[in-house]
Design an enzyme around this catalytic site. Structure first.
Site, mmCIF file in Angstrom:
data_model
loop_
_atom_site.group_PDB
_atom_site.id
_atom_site.type_symbol
_atom_site.label_atom_id
_atom_site.label_comp_id
_atom_site.label_asym_id
_atom_site.label_seq_id
_atom_site.Cartn_x
_atom_site.Cartn_y
_atom_site.Cartn_z
ATOM 1 N N LYS A 62 0.711 -1.217 0.150
ATOM 2 C CA LYS A 62 -0.200 0.025 0.212
ATOM 3 C C LYS A 62 0.921 1.172 -0.081
ATOM 4 C CE LYS A 62 -3.394 -2.293 3.004
ATOM 5 N NZ LYS A 62 -4.190 -2.218 4.155
ATOM 6 N N ARG A 63 2.249 1.088 0.099
ATOM 7 C CA ARG A 63 3.132 2.133 0.284
ATOM 8 C C ARG A 63 3.029 3.316 -0.723
ATOM 9 N NH1 ARG A 63 8.574 -0.652 2.405
ATOM 10 N NH2 ARG A 63 7.797 -1.572 4.380
#
Length: 510
Positions: free
Chosen positions: A274-275
C-alpha cells in the site's frame, strides 16, 4: 440478568434479523482508515456475488471502533468506490435500512448493554490492570522469548474486590473469559477447524475504557442483530473464529456460517503493497481503468469459478460463482496484466453505442485538458471526429488517455513539418502531394482503411523512383510529424479528407 437481557433486546429492536426463507444476508465491514484497496474490493465482490446469486442482501457496515485510526471522509469514499465498481450495497450508512445504524460508532449503547449481559452471566469481567502493568507483562514475555499474553489476573477478583476498585474510580475494561474445549466448526472454504484460543491467548478485551468495543464483540453483536447469515471475510480471521463462537455460545445465539477467503498476494507471493498507493481503487479510477477490468482480474486470479476466463461480465460472475469452488490457495495477482484486461473492456465500451457516447465526452475533456494551451482546432473536438478516432483505435488502446499521449498528438494538434524535411525522404514530394490531393478529392465521400491501402499502392506505382515504404514514411511525417504510429491509411481515415488536404498543402508550402 433478565433485566440486562431485556435491555439488550430493546436497544436493537427485534431479537435478530430476517429469519429462514428470506435469502442470505452478508456484509462487508471495512475500517475507514484510508482508501479501499484491491484486497477489500475482492472481499466485497465475493460477498456481493454470493448475495445476488442467492437473491440475498449485501450490507456495507463501517467498522470504526478504533477511533485513533479513522481517516475523515474514508467511510464515504469506500461507499463511493463500491458504487463506482458496480457493486453497491443494499443497506449501508448512506442508503439506510431496517437494521441500522450501519456505522459501529453509532451503536455504542448496544455494545455496552451486550457486555452488561456477559458480566451478569459471569462469562466476562472487569479488568483494572494499568497500561504500565500490561507493558511490563509484554516485555517480560519477549525477554523470555514467549508470545505476549494477558495473565488473566483480574479474572480472579472477588465481587468485593471489584466493588472496592470501582469505588476508587479506577479505570477498567471488560474482558471475556476464554474457556478450553472449543467445539469444531465447518468453514465453507477451509473445512473443519478449531483453535484452542485459551491455550495461546489471555482473556481478550471486548469493551475498552472509552466505551468502544473491540472487533470481537462488535462483530458478533452486529452480525446477530443485523441477521447476517454468512460471514465471508479474509483468512486472517480464521484463527479468531473459535473465539467468536465462544461469544455466540455465551449469548445463547445461533452463529452464522463462516467462510474465509484466501489471501490476495502479488504475483511473487508477497503482500500487496500500500506504500505507493498503487492498489487503491481511487488510483485506478484516476488512471482511467474501468471498474469491470478490476473485477475481472481479481476474480480471474482467484477461485470460486469453474475455470479462469477473461472478460466475464458481472452477471456471468454471479451465475458462475460457487462458494464450494473457492480453494485455500492464495490468489496471485499480476497487475502487469491489468492493461490487457482493460483493453478488452474498453473495446466493449467503444462498441456499445450508449457507453461510446460517454467515452466521447470523456475524450473531449481529456483533449482540452492536455492540449488546451496548444490552440486545438475546435473541429477536432466535434463529436463525429472524436467518435471516428475511438472506432478506428478500438482494440489498439488499453486506456482512454492513451489517445492524448504524444504518440497521438497529431490527432489534436497540426504538426509543423517543412518541405525540406519531406525532400530528405523523396525528391518527388510535389508529385506525391498532388497524387494524394487528387485521391482525397475523388474519395471525399466515405474513406475506408482497406480501400485507401489499395489506392495508396496504386499511387506509388505512378511515381518514378519512390519506393512504397518511402512514400508511406513521407506521408506519415507530413500528416503526423512522427516516424511511427498507425498505418497511413488509418491516419487519413481518422483525419478525414479536408484535414489531410490541409496538412499536405501546409507541408508543401512551408
Amino acid at each position: 440478568m433478565a433485566r440486562a437481557l431485556r435491555a439488550l433486546r430493546g436497544a436493537a429492536g427485534p431479537e435478530r434479523g430476517p429469519g429462514p426463507g428470506s435469502g442470505p444476508r452478508v456484509r462487508f465491514g471495512p475500517s475507514p482508515t484510508g482508501f479501499l484497496h484491491l484486497g477489500g474490493l475482492r472481499t466485497a465482490l465475493y460477498n456481493y456475488i454470493f448475495a445476488k446469486k442467492h437473491q440475498g442482501t449485501f450490507i456495507l457496515r463501517v467498522e470504526d471502533t478504533d477511533q485513533n485510526r479513522v481517516v475523515p471522509g474514508a467511510a464515504e469514499g469506500i461507499e463511493d468506490m463500491l458504487d463506482w465498481a458496480g457493486i453497491p450495497p443494499d443497506e449501508s450508512p448512506r442508503r439506510g435500512g431496517s437494521f441500522g445504524p450501519y456505522q459501529q460508532s453509532h451503536r455504542l449503547d448496544l455494545y455496552r448493554r451486550a457486555s452488561d449481559v456477559l458480566l451478569e452471566r459471569g462469562v466476562a469481567y472487569r479488568c483494572f490492570c494499568t497500561p504500565q502493568r500490561l507493558e511490563l507483562l509484554k516485555k517480560e514475555a519477549l525477554r523470555s522469548q514467549q508470545t505476549p499474553r494477558y495473565d488473566n489476573r483480574c479474572r480472579h477478583l472477588t465481587p468485593t474486590e471489584v466493588s472496592e476498585k470501582l469505588s476508587q474510580g479506577l479505570d477498567w475494561v471488560v474482558r471475556f473469559r476464554l474457556e478450553k474445549g472449543v467445539e469444531p466448526f465447518q468453514d465453507l472454504v477451509y473445512g473443519w477447524n478449531k483453535h484452542e484460543v485459551a491455550d495461546v491467548e489471555g482473556d481478550p478485551v471486548i469493551l475498552k475504557g472509552d466505551g468502544f468495543p473491540t472487533y470481537h464483540l462488535a462483530n458478533v453483536v452486529d452480525d446477530h442483530y443485523m441477521g447476517i447469515s454468512h460471514v465471508l471475510r479474509g483468512t486472517e480471521w480464521l484463527t479468531s473464529t473459535s473465539k467468536h463462537l465462544l461469544l455466540y455460545k455465551a449469548f445463547g445465539w445461533d452463529p452464522p456460517q463462516f467462510g474465509h477467503l484466501p489471501l490476495l498476494l502479488n504475483k511473487d507471493g508477497g503482500k500487496l503493497s500500500k506504500r505507493q498507493g498503487d492498489i487503491f481503487l481511487e488510483r485506478f479510477a484516476q488512471d482511467g481503468y474501468l471498474p469491470e477490468a478490476l473485477l475481472d482480474i481479481i476474480t480471474n486470479c482467484g477461485s470460486g469459478f469453474a475455470e479462469k476466463q477473461m472478460g466475464r461480465t458481472l452477471e456471468e460472475l454471479i451465475s458462475q460463482f460457487e462458494i464450494g469452488r473457492i480453494t485455500t490457495h492464495s490468489a496471485l495477482l499480476d497487475l502487469e496484466k491489468l492493461p490487457e484486461f482493460n483493453r478488452i473492456r474498453l473495446t466493449r465500451h467503444i462498441e456499445n453505442e450508449g457507453l461510446r457516447q460517454k467515452l466521447i465526452k470523456e475524450l473531449q475533456l481529456l483533449v482540452e485538458h492536455v492540449y488546451g494551451d496548444q490552440q486545438v482546432d475546435q473541429e477536432v473536438l466535434e463529436k463525429e471526429y472524436v467518435e471516428r478516432v475511438l472506432l478506428l483505435r478500438k482494440g489498439h488502446i488499453s486506456l482512454l488517455k492513451n489517445l492524448v499521449s504524444s504518440d497521438y498528438s497529431y490527432l489534436w494538434v497540426r504538426p509543423s513539418v517543412s518541405r525540406e524535411q519531406l525532400q530528405t525522404i523523396s525528391a518527388e514530394v510535389d508529385e506525391i502531394g498532388k497524387l494524394v490531393l487528387g485521391l482525397m478529392t475523388r474519395q471525399a465521400a466515405v474513406l475506408t482503411v482497406e480501400e485507401l491501402n489499395t489506392d495508396l499502392r496504386s499511387l506509388q506505382k505512378q511515381t518514378k523512383e519512390t519506393k512504397y515504404s518511402s512514400m508511406m514514411k513521407l506521408l506519415r511525417l507530413a500528416l503526423s510529424g512522427q516516424q511511427h504510429g498507425p498505418s497511413v491509411a488509418e491516419m487519413m481515415v481518422t483525419l478525414g479528407p479536408k484535414e489531410v488536404c490541409g496538412r499536405i498543402h501546409k507541408a508543401l508550402s512551408s
